[in-house]
Write a protein that holds these residues in place. Structure first.
Motif, PDB file in Angstrom:
ATOM      1  N   PRO A  37       0.822  -1.220   0.000  1.00 42.84           N
ATOM      2  CA  PRO A  37       0.000   0.000   0.000  1.00 42.84           C
ATOM      3  C   PRO A  37       0.852   1.264   0.000  1.00 42.84           C
ATOM      4  CG  PRO A  37      -0.735  -1.542   1.690  1.00 42.84           C
ATOM      5  CD  PRO A  37       0.548  -2.082   1.155  1.00 42.84           C
ATOM      6  N   HIS A  38       1.987   1.225   0.711  1.00 41.79           N
ATOM      7  CA  HIS A  38       2.890   2.378   0.810  1.00 41.79           C
ATOM      8  C   HIS A  38       4.322   1.872   0.659  1.00 41.79           C
ATOM      9  CE1 HIS A  38      -0.555   2.922   3.666  1.00 41.79           C
ATOM     10  NE2 HIS A  38      -0.716   3.984   2.887  1.00 41.79           N
ATOM     11  N   ASP A  40       7.461   0.970   2.026  1.00 39.70           N
ATOM     12  CA  ASP A  40       7.957   0.430   3.322  1.00 39.70           C
ATOM     13  C   ASP A  40       7.181  -0.808   3.766  1.00 39.70           C
ATOM     14  OD1 ASP A  40       5.661   1.328   4.706  1.00 39.70           O
ATOM     15  OD2 ASP A  40       6.724   2.722   6.011  1.00 39.70           O
ATOM     16  N   ASP A  41       5.912  -0.963   3.317  1.00 44.69           N
ATOM     17  CA  ASP A  41       5.137  -2.122   3.765  1.00 44.69           C
ATOM     18  C   ASP A  41       5.785  -3.433   3.324  1.00 44.69           C
ATOM     19  OD1 ASP A  41       2.989  -0.834   5.162  1.00 44.69           O
ATOM     20  OD2 ASP A  41       2.203  -0.199   3.231  1.00 44.69           O
ATOM     21  N   HIS A 153      -4.383  -0.529   3.403  1.00 38.34           N
ATOM     22  CA  HIS A 153      -3.980  -1.934   3.564  1.00 38.34           C
ATOM     23  C   HIS A 153      -5.145  -2.868   3.226  1.00 38.34           C
ATOM     24  CE1 HIS A 153      -0.090  -1.386   6.038  1.00 38.34           C
ATOM     25  NE2 HIS A 153      -0.347  -0.285   5.363  1.00 38.34           N
ATOM     26  N   TRP A 177       0.009  -3.545  10.677  1.00 40.54           N
ATOM     27  CA  TRP A 177      -0.632  -2.896  11.831  1.00 40.54           C
ATOM     28  C   TRP A 177      -1.602  -3.827  12.538  1.00 40.54           C
ATOM     29  CZ3 TRP A 177       2.479   0.614  12.918  1.00 40.54           C
ATOM     30  CH2 TRP A 177       3.106   1.370  11.926  1.00 40.54           C
TER      31      TRP A 177
HETATM   32 ZN   LIG Z   1       1.286   0.994   4.914  1.00 39.52          ZN
END
Ligand SMILES: [Zn+2]
Length: 243
Positions: A37-38, A40-41, A153, A177
């Motif tokens: 999603p971003h 770093d994930d 996410h 998370w």
């Molecule tokens: Zn993320």
């Protein structure tokens, strides 16, 4: 989303007894599509497994759902353009550290950070993503877990399911998370850990300076990983959830 301050939660408790999984099951010979999603994930959620898949010769493609511009919306020194460039550079650096000498391609879906809506993708872009997965000869798709309490996410999880169904391959979800706090826990939990790649993952995490340090220090609402959570990701097994 409020940030967890200590690495505890229902998923982590349930995963403590989960069986291990080998890279050949997570990523059969061929290609592997990882949906992040971003930027770093992919490193925090499945960096060791990504490194293992690369080492095993898989052709890896990363589908980046958003550009990550939402992490420091109030910074004057890093306007949107500079922040997006920084986060792209950090992603490139992290992938090079996880899979040295290998080429990992990145496709950008171009959704908005923080409120990604798959409706925005449109059929044409979705078909391009499916074509990308087919070109990789993907035999497996990984995406963030739909139990992660973050809309980007859950969007990634939905998209991963659609793509894996369309091309008829396995689907695994990795948790970030959703590891923390109380929530419903699914049954098919598996753990991946390979000590050969622990240092690579630590180095890749450290490459994300915008997310792990006060590099961007002029946004009081800017995101930074709490130290204890950072250490948790660096040293804990990765949790995969079956499709
Ligand atoms: Zn993320």
């Amino acid at each position: 989303m409020s940030l967890p301050t200590s690495p505890k939660g229902a998923l982590l408790s349930a995963a403590a007894d989960a069986p291990p999984i080998e890279i050949d099951e997570l990523s059969p010979p061929g290609g592997l599509l990882i949906i992040a999603p971003h930027p770093d994930d992919e490193t925090f959620g499945c960096g060791q497994a990504l490194a293992a898949a690369a080492q095993a010769g898989r052709e890896i493609g990363v589908l980046l759902l958003t550009d990550g511009a939402g992490s420091h919306p109030g910074s004057a020194s890093y306007d949107r353009e500079r922040l997006v460039k920084l986060r792209k550079d950090e992603l490139d650096a992290a992938l090079a550290l996880l899979a040295p000498g290998k080429t990992i391609t990145v496709m950008r879906a171009g959704l908005e950070d923080g409120c990604s809506d798959l409706e925005q993708l449109g059929l044409h872009r979705y078909q391009r993503i499916v074509a990308y997965a087919r070109a990789l000869r993907a035999k497996s798709v990984w995406a963030t877990w739909n139990g992660d309490p973050h809309c980007d996410h859950t969007s990634a999880a939905t998209l991963g399911r659609m793509i894996s169904d369309d091309i008829g391959v396995g689907f695994w979800r990795y948790s970030i998370w959703g590891r923390f706090g109380e929530r419903d826990v699914p049954h098919d939990l598996r753990l991946f850990s390979d000590g050969r790649f622990e240092q690579r993952k630590r180095d890749a995490i450290a490459a994300y300076r915008s997310q792990t340090t006060r590099l961007i220090d002029d946004d009081p609402d800017g995101f930074v990983f709490p130290q204890e959570i950072l250490e948790h990701f660096a040293q804990s097994p990765e949790i995969f959830i079956g499709g």
